[in-house]
Write a protein that holds these residues in place. Structure first.
Motif: not given
Lengths: 253, 440
Positions: A62-63, A72-82, A109-112, A159-162
């Motif tokens: 993935f990317l 699971p949280e790392e996948r979410a932070r990279k941009g995966l949403f289930l 995680y994204r440095g923001l 999904m819209a928010v994340l």
């Protein structure tokens, strides 16, 4: 964006995925269809990182990163949403409360910089309108007492928010009436960009009238046995899944 | 630190005819009460392993040691309480250090509608309250620690809220410092809410000393007709502290009590909460949260006794049990033959947070009336994996997700408190224990 090679997975000694091959590029919508028990939800769960499933073969990238190595949280932070098929209820935790934490952990995680309460509210207001979700629902305990349609709309709201890069919709249409279906699909479609992608897992063709796929894959006994364009979905609806089974048996012979 | 050597063996004390113990309260009325209690205690002894009510709270061996009954009179003025008081400026804050009232640490506001006096030898107010106690006390609680408390009483406070008063809040702080080593503090609080009065009373017990001591408190609380009591107990005690608290609440017609017991820490903590509904149209809510950690043992026993018709009681106790700690819950509901149209509900929910945590829970309903609505339920489980995964799939790390779920579990009990200030006071303690950093 997503490269799945020969992915195999089992649960409690039942082999469910028997070698999945799939590639999803930015901007694409892929539909995964199949009869019950074919492994559709298992695929979604394995990609999201559910620990009950044991991956016993193949890989998923993935990317550019090894997806299966991430929590699971790392996948979410990279941009995966289930978007869950059966979203769980969490009494005592409100949607807004936990989403704000999630958004800020993703941003960190994204440095923001984290969003303060005011900015966050502004951010979610437009998303609320998108899925026509009542603001009062968001202050209540997550999914508690929500109707089926409200739960699914809440998934799309999150999904819209994340703003994920890859969204997996796990039978999002199950239990929805026409209106809810329309709202949910509209939400998904509006959020599409050329940089993100969607995998729509569904049993029925109906959803695909609203979320039009670029590719349709048929899953059967843990393998993608047929791929095509959206016309394949219509063929399936007309001929049923038995048609696929017959084709396979004929080929095997 | 004040040096002393404990000189009185507790078990010997009870069995021998030796009442000349320095430090005990005296007085004509008091000595009668003390003698009667002493005789009862000699017959019964303290609870041992054969006593069902103390099956999981065995401290007999721990008590086989020497203690001092004379309280540390000299108050340590350097003890810093700045962060330990509840931020309510209009309230009365009474501070006790090692059982002794500290004028300098307390915040008194002159108020004619409240009377607060210390139990002292032979003072008129003491005798008045003791007479009231004798007159109105009913045998709703046979615990021999109550007899021990009376027989060897060394401190106490009486609070009366005058009738028709809507009182300011009252906070009683019981701080235990290093100087409490090997002391016994037998405290008896007598609290009276006169007709149609309303008050919030909180008792905050705090010790961070590793020294051993035994705090044995009895509170006798009379809630008269139409009165309303909010009574909150917070316990955060040390690694060798024994704390036993018997609270007897006697309700009269049309009265309402809400009790909240938060037991957050302590080597041996035992709460016996007994509510007597001896009139019609009483309402009583019992809320509790216990959160033992390390090797703590926290035991909550409650009794709601419905003796008359048309009363309503509701109980919810929740437990978070971590590390190697043990929690005990026993909730008794008695519905006597005359108590028709009783509504009595009880629920106990527990979350085990580690493999070596233990909960012993026993609901106990004894119903003799036939036109009633009663229910009870007890659950024990672990953190819901589905909920945990859902939160993680949104980007929350496992630790944060867990804190969020535990916060939600615990806050059902904190949200029940009326006072926003008190909710924040306890909420902050729980949140810091959970590592929960989000503002709601």
């Amino acid at each position: 964006m997503l490269k799945i090679k020969d992915l195999k997975a089992s649960i409690f000694d039942n082999q469910i995925l028997n070698g999945i091959n799939l590639e999803v590029k930015p901007g694409e919508v892929h539909a995964i269809m199949g009869p019950n028990g074919s492994g559709k939800s298992t695929l979604a769960s394995v990609l999201a990182g559910r620990e009950e499933f044991e991956v016993n073969g193949g890989s998923a990238e993935f990317l550019g990163d090894d997806l299966l190595d991430l929590s699971p949280e790392e996948r979410a932070r990279k941009g995966l949403f289930l978007a869950f098929q059966y979203p769980v209820e969490i009494p005592g935790v409100s949607t807004t409360n936990f989403l704000k934490s999630a958004v800020n952990q993703v941003r960190e995680y994204r440095g923001l910089e984290p969003m303060d309460a005011v900015s966050f509210l502004k951010h979610i207001r437009s998303k609320m309108e998108l899925v026509e979700i009542d603001p009062s629902l968001l202050k209540r305990s997550l999914n508690e007492g929500f109707s089926g349609g409200e739960k699914k709309r809440n998934e799309i709201f999150q999904m819209a928010v994340l703003e994920p890069k890859l969204t997996i919709l796990d039978e999002t249409d199950s239990g929805l009436d026409i209106d809810a279906l329309r709202i949910v699909s509209n939400g998904v479609n509006t959020l599409r960009t050329k940089d993100n992608a969607v995998i729509v897992v569904t049993h029925y063709q109906r959803l695909l009238d609203y979320i039009i796929p670029d590719f349709v894959h048929v899953l059967y006994e843990g393998r993608i046995v047929k791929s095509g364009t959206k016309e394949l979905a219509y063929e399936l609806e007309e001929k049923g899944y038995d048609w696929i089974k017959e084709e396979l048996n004929t080929t095997a012979v | 630190m004040i040096q002393h050597s404990p000189d009185i063996d507790l078990i010997d004390l009870i069995s021998q005819e030796n009442q000349n113990v320095p430090g005990l309260l005296n007085g004509n009325l008091l000595s009668g009460i003390r003698e009667e209690a002493y005789q009862k205690l000699k017959k019964s002894g303290l609870p041992n392993s054969k006593n069902e009510e103390y099956r999981y709270f065995q401290i007999a061996r721990k008590l086989k040691r020497s203690y001092t009954f004379k309280l540390v009179e000299k108050v340590d003025l350097s003890y810093d309480i700045s962060s330990k008081l509840v931020a309510e400026p209009e309230a009365i804050h009474i501070v006790y250090l090692n059982g002794v009232y500290s004028k300098d640490h307390s915040v008194h506001i002159p108020d004619n509608s409240i009377s607060i006096t210390e139990l002292k030898d032979d003072s008129p107010s003491t005798n008045g309250n003791l007479e009231l106690l004798e007159k109105k006390h009913q045998n709703i609680n046979n615990d021999s620690y109550i007899d021990f408390n009376s027989a060897f009483l060394n401190t106490g406070t009486c609070i009366t809220i005058k009738k028709n008063t809507i009182s300011r809040s009252i906070y009683l702080y019981h701080f235990f410092t290093e100087d409490v080593k090997d002391h016994i503090i037998n405290r008896k609080n007598i609290i009276v809410l006169e007709t149609n009065s309303k008050v919030n009373i909180s008792e905050i017990f705090f010790s961070d000393t590793k020294n051993h001591y035994f705090s044995n408190q009895v509170s006798e609380i009379f809630v008269n007709d139409d009165a309303k009591l909010e009574y909150c107990i917070i316990q955060e005690l040390g690694d060798d502290a024994i704390h036993i608290q018997n609270t007897n609440i006697y309700q009269s017609s049309n009265s309402l009590t809400n009790t909240y017991t938060y037991s957050l820490k302590g080597a041996y903590v035992r709460n016996n909460l007994n509510i007597l509904l001896n009139d019609e149209h009483c309402e009583s809510h019992l809320y509790g949260l216990y959160y033992p950690v390390g090797k703590d043992l926290i035991d909550n026993h409650t009794t709601v006794d419905h003796r008359k018709a048309n009363c309503y009681s509701n109980e919810l106790y929740k437990g978070l049990i971590d590390d190697n700690s043990i929690a005990v819950f026993n909730g008794k509901i008695f519905v006597r033959p005359n108590a028709q149209k009783t509504n009595a509900f009880q629920s106990n929910k527990n979350l085990l947070l580690s493999d070596s945590a233990t909960i012993n829970t026993k609901p106990q309903l004894e119903i003799w009336a036939d036109d009633v609505k009663c229910s009870h339920g007890a659950t024990t489980g672990q953190i819901d994996e589905e909920q945990l995964f859902y939160l993680r799939s949104r980007g929350l790390d496992a630790r944060t997700a867990k804190a969020l779920l535990l916060h939600a579990f615990a806050f059902e009990i904190i949200d029940k408190i009326e006072s926003q200030i008190l909710r924040k006071f306890i909420g902050d303690k729980i949140n810091s224990r959970l590592g929960y950093q989000f503002s709601d």
